[in-house]
Design a protein around this motif. Structure first.
Motif, PDB file in Angstrom:
ATOM      1  N   TYR A   1      -2.990   6.237  17.673  1.00 50.13           N
ATOM      2  CA  TYR A   1      -3.853   5.275  16.993  1.00 50.13           C
ATOM      3  C   TYR A   1      -3.526   5.265  15.506  1.00 50.13           C
ATOM      4  O   TYR A   1      -3.236   6.304  14.916  1.00 50.13           O
ATOM      5  CB  TYR A   1      -5.327   5.653  17.164  1.00 50.13           C
ATOM      6  N   PHE A   2      -3.582   4.082  14.895  1.00 48.35           N
ATOM      7  CA  PHE A   2      -3.396   4.001  13.454  1.00 48.35           C
ATOM      8  C   PHE A   2      -4.456   3.094  12.846  1.00 48.35           C
ATOM      9  O   PHE A   2      -4.868   2.096  13.422  1.00 48.35           O
ATOM     10  CB  PHE A   2      -1.988   3.508  13.096  1.00 48.35           C
ATOM     11  N   ASP A   3      -4.903   3.479  11.674  1.00 45.87           N
ATOM     12  CA  ASP A   3      -5.917   2.747  10.913  1.00 45.87           C
ATOM     13  C   ASP A   3      -5.543   2.941   9.450  1.00 45.87           C
ATOM     14  O   ASP A   3      -5.960   3.909   8.804  1.00 45.87           O
ATOM     15  CB  ASP A   3      -7.298   3.314  11.226  1.00 45.87           C
ATOM     16  N   VAL A   4      -4.694   2.061   8.940  1.00 41.41           N
ATOM     17  CA  VAL A   4      -4.101   2.264   7.621  1.00 41.41           C
ATOM     18  C   VAL A   4      -4.401   1.075   6.709  1.00 41.41           C
ATOM     19  O   VAL A   4      -4.481  -0.067   7.161  1.00 41.41           O
ATOM     20  CB  VAL A   4      -2.582   2.483   7.717  1.00 41.41           C
ATOM     21  N   THR A   5      -4.567   1.364   5.430  1.00 37.93           N
ATOM     22  CA  THR A   5      -4.862   0.340   4.435  1.00 37.93           C
ATOM     23  C   THR A   5      -3.805   0.357   3.338  1.00 37.93           C
ATOM     24  O   THR A   5      -3.496   1.416   2.781  1.00 37.93           O
ATOM     25  CB  THR A   5      -6.245   0.565   3.810  1.00 37.93           C
ATOM     26  N   PHE A   6      -3.246  -0.828   3.038  1.00 33.94           N
ATOM     27  CA  PHE A   6      -2.286  -0.995   1.951  1.00 33.94           C
ATOM     28  C   PHE A   6      -2.930  -1.832   0.848  1.00 33.94           C
ATOM     29  O   PHE A   6      -3.656  -2.787   1.127  1.00 33.94           O
ATOM     30  CB  PHE A   6      -1.028  -1.694   2.438  1.00 33.94           C
ATOM     31  N   GLY A   7      -2.631  -1.472  -0.379  1.00 34.38           N
ATOM     32  CA  GLY A   7      -3.157  -2.233  -1.508  1.00 34.38           C
ATOM     33  C   GLY A   7      -2.298  -1.994  -2.738  1.00 34.38           C
ATOM     34  O   GLY A   7      -1.346  -1.215  -2.708  1.00 34.38           O
ATOM     35  N   PRO A   8      -2.595  -2.665  -3.842  1.00 36.39           N
ATOM     36  CA  PRO A   8      -1.840  -2.453  -5.074  1.00 36.39           C
ATOM     37  C   PRO A   8      -1.860  -0.990  -5.490  1.00 36.39           C
ATOM     38  O   PRO A   8      -2.844  -0.282  -5.231  1.00 36.39           O
ATOM     39  CB  PRO A   8      -2.558  -3.342  -6.092  1.00 36.39           C
ATOM     40  N   PRO A   9      -0.814  -0.504  -6.137  1.00 28.37           N
ATOM     41  CA  PRO A   9      -0.822   0.892  -6.597  1.00 28.37           C
ATOM     42  C   PRO A   9      -1.997   1.145  -7.530  1.00 28.37           C
ATOM     43  O   PRO A   9      -2.359   0.271  -8.342  1.00 28.37           O
ATOM     44  CB  PRO A   9       0.512   1.017  -7.354  1.00 28.37           C
ATOM     45  N   PRO A  10      -2.616   2.314  -7.423  1.00 24.84           N
ATOM     46  CA  PRO A  10      -3.729   2.627  -8.333  1.00 24.84           C
ATOM     47  C   PRO A  10      -3.250   2.634  -9.779  1.00 24.84           C
ATOM     48  O   PRO A  10      -2.075   2.912 -10.059  1.00 24.84           O
ATOM     49  CB  PRO A  10      -4.168   4.036  -7.891  1.00 24.84           C
ATOM     50  N   ALA A  11      -4.133   2.342 -10.684  1.00 25.68           N
ATOM     51  CA  ALA A  11      -3.777   2.363 -12.105  1.00 25.68           C
ATOM     52  C   ALA A  11      -3.410   3.784 -12.509  1.00 25.68           C
ATOM     53  O   ALA A  11      -4.041   4.757 -12.060  1.00 25.68           O
ATOM     54  CB  ALA A  11      -4.959   1.871 -12.948  1.00 25.68           C
ATOM     55  N   PRO A  12      -2.373   3.944 -13.354  1.00 26.16           N
ATOM     56  CA  PRO A  12      -1.963   5.295 -13.773  1.00 26.16           C
ATOM     57  C   PRO A  12      -3.059   6.013 -14.541  1.00 26.16           C
ATOM     58  O   PRO A  12      -3.873   5.400 -15.191  1.00 26.16           O
ATOM     59  CB  PRO A  12      -0.736   5.019 -14.655  1.00 26.16           C
TER      60      PRO A  12
END
Length: 247
Positions: free
Chosen positions: A236-247
């Protein structure tokens, strides 16, 4: 992590991510994620350097992502989960600043240029403390069986993402065929799932039920027990992609 678990976890997780053409039967692949789910990965991050990617085109794995495996033998049921997950994606064009649903629109228009999801073997953990500490499991598959020393991770590389119909409000079907690499071998798999877009992020869920013969790794039945004539496990996979966090 108890080193005795690692070979066992490697064996089950790597086999569970094998060729979807060996699905155990109708309905074997899908997007439903059972509850309760195991813990999210303790550590998430990019799968490859993203410094060269223009602003607005990079996506990385975000906190809350998880991947786990369930199976059973005539001796026990088991569940293993990834304590570490690494993922990176690159869009074909920058997202327009301030554009509503910009990520959904771009994926719908051009898909994704590249995506990699990596599961480091040393990060695998067991939900059952008995499996974690059981001395017998040290016999279940030493590193050399799966060449883990030279191939320390399971890796999926996307070929092309195709967003399908809206199957429920805000939920889209997703076809994401790509290449899976395990222990130095790579196989094409037609990954499928469901995607939800929200706040500049995309959450992808799905699962596979697969037979364990794709990589021809022999399970020690005197340790794990028998899984019958057509052994299978579910990943099973439950993954979230988004913009890189701010440094």
């Amino acid at each position: 992590m108890n080193r005795s678990l690692v070979p066992s976890a490697v064996l089950i997780l790597l086999l569970s991510l094998s060729v979807p053409s060996l699905f155990a039967g109708p309905g074997a692949s899908g997007a439903a994620v059972p509850t309760p789910a195991p813990p999210a990965a303790k550590e998430v991050g990019p799968a490859f350097p993203m410094a060269h990617v223009p602003a607005g085109e990079a996506l990385v794995l975000r906190k809350g992502s998880r991947l786990w495996v369930r199976g059973s033998t005539d001796k026990r049921s088991f569940e293993l989960w990834a304590g570490t997950l690494l993922g990176s994606a690159i869009l074909n064009a920058p997202l327009g600043a301030g554009v509503p649903d910009a990520l959904l629109a771009e994926v719908r228009r051009q898909g994704v240029q590249a995506m990699t999801l990596r599961v480091p073997i040393v990060g695998l953990q067991a939900s059952d403390p008995e499996v974690e500490t059981g001395s017998d499991y040290a016999l279940a598959g030493p590193y050399k069986t799966l060449q883990a020393k030279d191939n320390p991770s399971v890796e999926f590389r996307l070929g092309k993402a195709k967003l399908g119909k809206e199957v429920r409000p805000g939920v889209y079907s997703l076809q994401a065929p790509g290449e899976l690499s395990i222990a130095g071998a790579s196989l094409d798999i037609p990954l499928k799932g469901e995607a939800v877009f929200s706040g500049g992020q995309v959450r992808v869920t799905g699962h596979y039920e697969v037979r364990l013969s794709a990589f021809k790794v022999k399970i020690l039945e005197d340790v794990w027990g028998s899984m019958g004539p057509k052994p299978s496990v579910e990943v099973y996979f439950d993954v979230t992609f988004g913009p890189p966090p701010a440094p």
